[in-house]
Design a protein around this motif. Sequence first.
Motif, PDB file in Angstrom:
ATOM      1  N   LEU A 300       0.778  -1.324  -0.097  1.00  0.00           N
ATOM      2  CA  LEU A 300      -0.036   0.016   0.020  1.00  0.00           C
ATOM      3  C   LEU A 300       0.880   1.301  -0.173  1.00  0.00           C
ATOM      4  O   LEU A 300       0.563   2.188  -0.687  1.00  0.00           O
ATOM      5  N   LEU A 301       1.785   1.306   0.827  1.00  0.00           N
ATOM      6  CA  LEU A 301       2.938   2.187   0.627  1.00  0.00           C
ATOM      7  C   LEU A 301       3.570   2.585  -0.491  1.00  0.00           C
ATOM      8  O   LEU A 301       3.669   3.881  -0.592  1.00  0.00           O
ATOM      9  N   SER A 302       4.022   1.479  -1.280  1.00  0.00           N
ATOM     10  CA  SER A 302       4.534   1.724  -2.375  1.00  0.00           C
ATOM     11  C   SER A 302       3.620   2.328  -3.455  1.00  0.00           C
ATOM     12  O   SER A 302       4.030   3.247  -4.302  1.00  0.00           O
ATOM     13  N   GLU A 303       2.129   1.855  -3.348  1.00  0.00           N
ATOM     14  CA  GLU A 303       1.329   2.367  -4.250  1.00  0.00           C
ATOM     15  C   GLU A 303       1.106   4.058  -4.029  1.00  0.00           C
ATOM     16  O   GLU A 303       0.810   4.580  -4.998  1.00  0.00           O
ATOM     17  N   LEU A 304       1.044   4.140  -2.801  1.00  0.00           N
ATOM     18  CA  LEU A 304       0.946   5.666  -2.298  1.00  0.00           C
ATOM     19  C   LEU A 304       2.058   6.477  -2.999  1.00  0.00           C
ATOM     20  O   LEU A 304       1.817   7.565  -3.308  1.00  0.00           O
ATOM     21  N   ILE A 305       3.384   5.845  -2.650  1.00  0.00           N
ATOM     22  CA  ILE A 305       4.376   6.472  -3.296  1.00  0.00           C
ATOM     23  C   ILE A 305       4.414   6.799  -4.605  1.00  0.00           C
ATOM     24  O   ILE A 305       4.809   8.023  -5.272  1.00  0.00           O
ATOM     25  N   ASP A 306       4.045   6.067  -5.302  1.00  0.00           N
ATOM     26  CA  ASP A 306       3.816   6.112  -6.672  1.00  0.00           C
ATOM     27  C   ASP A 306       2.788   7.010  -7.313  1.00  0.00           C
ATOM     28  O   ASP A 306       2.966   7.839  -8.368  1.00  0.00           O
ATOM     29  N   LEU A 307       1.545   6.993  -6.446  1.00  0.00           N
ATOM     30  CA  LEU A 307       0.540   8.272  -6.645  1.00  0.00           C
ATOM     31  C   LEU A 307       0.999   9.539  -6.147  1.00  0.00           C
ATOM     32  O   LEU A 307      -0.076  10.523  -6.020  1.00  0.00           O
ATOM     33  N   LEU A 308       1.974   9.632  -5.489  1.00  0.00           N
ATOM     34  CA  LEU A 308       2.216  10.636  -4.575  1.00  0.00           C
ATOM     35  C   LEU A 308       2.056  12.022  -5.515  1.00  0.00           C
ATOM     36  O   LEU A 308       1.589  13.209  -4.880  1.00  0.00           O
ATOM     37  N   PRO A 309       2.849  12.167  -6.724  1.00  0.00           N
ATOM     38  CA  PRO A 309       2.591  13.458  -7.431  1.00  0.00           C
ATOM     39  C   PRO A 309       1.048  13.667  -7.622  1.00  0.00           C
ATOM     40  O   PRO A 309       0.575  14.979  -7.685  1.00  0.00           O
ATOM     41  N   GLU A 310       0.095  12.849  -8.296  1.00  0.00           N
ATOM     42  CA  GLU A 310      -1.124  13.107  -8.379  1.00  0.00           C
ATOM     43  C   GLU A 310      -1.779  13.378  -7.194  1.00  0.00           C
ATOM     44  O   GLU A 310      -2.738  14.263  -7.091  1.00  0.00           O
ATOM     45  N   VAL A 311      -1.537  12.791  -5.806  1.00  0.00           N
ATOM     46  CA  VAL A 311      -2.171  13.245  -4.860  1.00  0.00           C
ATOM     47  C   VAL A 311      -1.594  14.755  -4.323  1.00  0.00           C
ATOM     48  O   VAL A 311      -2.569  15.311  -3.783  1.00  0.00           O
ATOM     49  N   LEU A 312      -0.466  14.859  -4.382  1.00  0.00           N
ATOM     50  CA  LEU A 312      -0.195  16.428  -4.228  1.00  0.00           C
ATOM     51  C   LEU A 312      -0.785  17.566  -5.021  1.00  0.00           C
ATOM     52  O   LEU A 312      -1.094  18.386  -4.578  1.00  0.00           O
ATOM     53  N   ILE A 313      -0.956  17.123  -6.348  1.00  0.00           N
ATOM     54  CA  ILE A 313      -1.586  17.863  -7.482  1.00  0.00           C
ATOM     55  C   ILE A 313      -3.007  18.104  -6.837  1.00  0.00           C
ATOM     56  O   ILE A 313      -3.527  19.534  -6.657  1.00  0.00           O
ATOM     57  N   GLY A 314      -3.665  16.872  -6.479  1.00  0.00           N
ATOM     58  CA  GLY A 314      -5.101  17.048  -5.943  1.00  0.00           C
ATOM     59  C   GLY A 314      -5.168  18.069  -4.650  1.00  0.00           C
ATOM     60  O   GLY A 314      -6.201  18.853  -4.703  1.00  0.00           O
ATOM     61  N   LEU A 315      -4.235  17.706  -3.947  1.00  0.00           N
ATOM     62  CA  LEU A 315      -4.340  18.524  -2.563  1.00  0.00           C
ATOM     63  C   LEU A 315      -4.079  20.096  -2.943  1.00  0.00           C
ATOM     64  O   LEU A 315      -4.763  20.954  -2.048  1.00  0.00           O
TER      65      LEU A 315
END
Length: 372
Positions: A300-315
Amino acid sequence: MSSWRTLSFYSFLFYALTAFCMTLIPLPAPSVDVCAEYPEKSHPQLVPGNTFADIWKEADGRVSLGALVIHNPAVLETLLNVLLLVPLGMYLRYHFRRSFLVASVIGLGVSLFFEFTQLTGVWGMYPCPYRLFDVDDLIVNTGGAMLGWAVAGPLTRFLPTLESLDDEALARRPVPLGRRLLALVVDLCVLPFVAVFCTLMCVVLFDDWLLGLLAAVLVYFVVLPWAFGGTPGKKLLLLKLVGPGGARPALWRLLLRTVLLAVPMFPVALVPALILGAAIIMPGMSISGVEDMLIHPEDLLSELIDLLPEVLIGLALVTVGAVLLIAFCVALWLHPNHHGAHELLSGVHNHALPHKRARAPKPEATPASSGS
């Protein structure tokens, strides 16, 4: 809604609930066999004038003012039935501005509703009626409504007319901010239905659902106000969009206004979109997939790291949108006329239409021209 109109309307609601409860209460206890306890109530009294026989019966053959009137329970019951709908006639004349004929018909209809409620055992709640359907009650109730309408004229002569209060309220607060907000809430509730229709049409014709969403916004907030003066929400709240000088706004002004209003409304539109996305994604997730994420948190952590740019852009988008929304609301509140940037830059603003009962402005007298 002026304070006096609000008091008048809600006092009418209180009276209506009270009158309805007086025809029902006290209710029989659940343990009571209504059919065995009130067998005589199952046969409606359909003979007009039977009240006079009840009065004579209660007088027990005594011919005196006390026996026939003052101490006669049948007379008291008849008077109370008259008084039951007297306020209804008064409200129909003062608040709702109904004619004598309309007030009489409404009084008869309300009385019929009360009597059939009793005849049907509160519309089937009880197997048998526990109160009597009496045609004389229809007569005296309707007479009470007619009497209330008649006495409302001289009694309400000392009260302010609601039409004048409407004029004062419009002059004091032409376009209240809460009225505009409620119109926007109504529009946001209606817009999804328009969006579904436009999206389906664009998918069928052009195979493009994003074009459908864009078309829905343009039709709802640009075309409709240009053609009819406002959106359904504004029509409901008696608001009209006008351009400079009170003229019909041009299409480009409405388009500019919509674009400027859409920017601070982004967070408002994002929340239902996120909820809809979660509702679509969550049912598709299997139980085993959820268990794997719980058992192997490193995946789960690795998937979140992979999606980190998208999450930061969304935030970042949500944060910027929230700041814009707060700044928009603060600027709207602080402006003397509560005009936002979308109104100041586009030149399109709200104009309050008069209440349908408000008096029409009297035309100014034209001064007579002097002869030479």
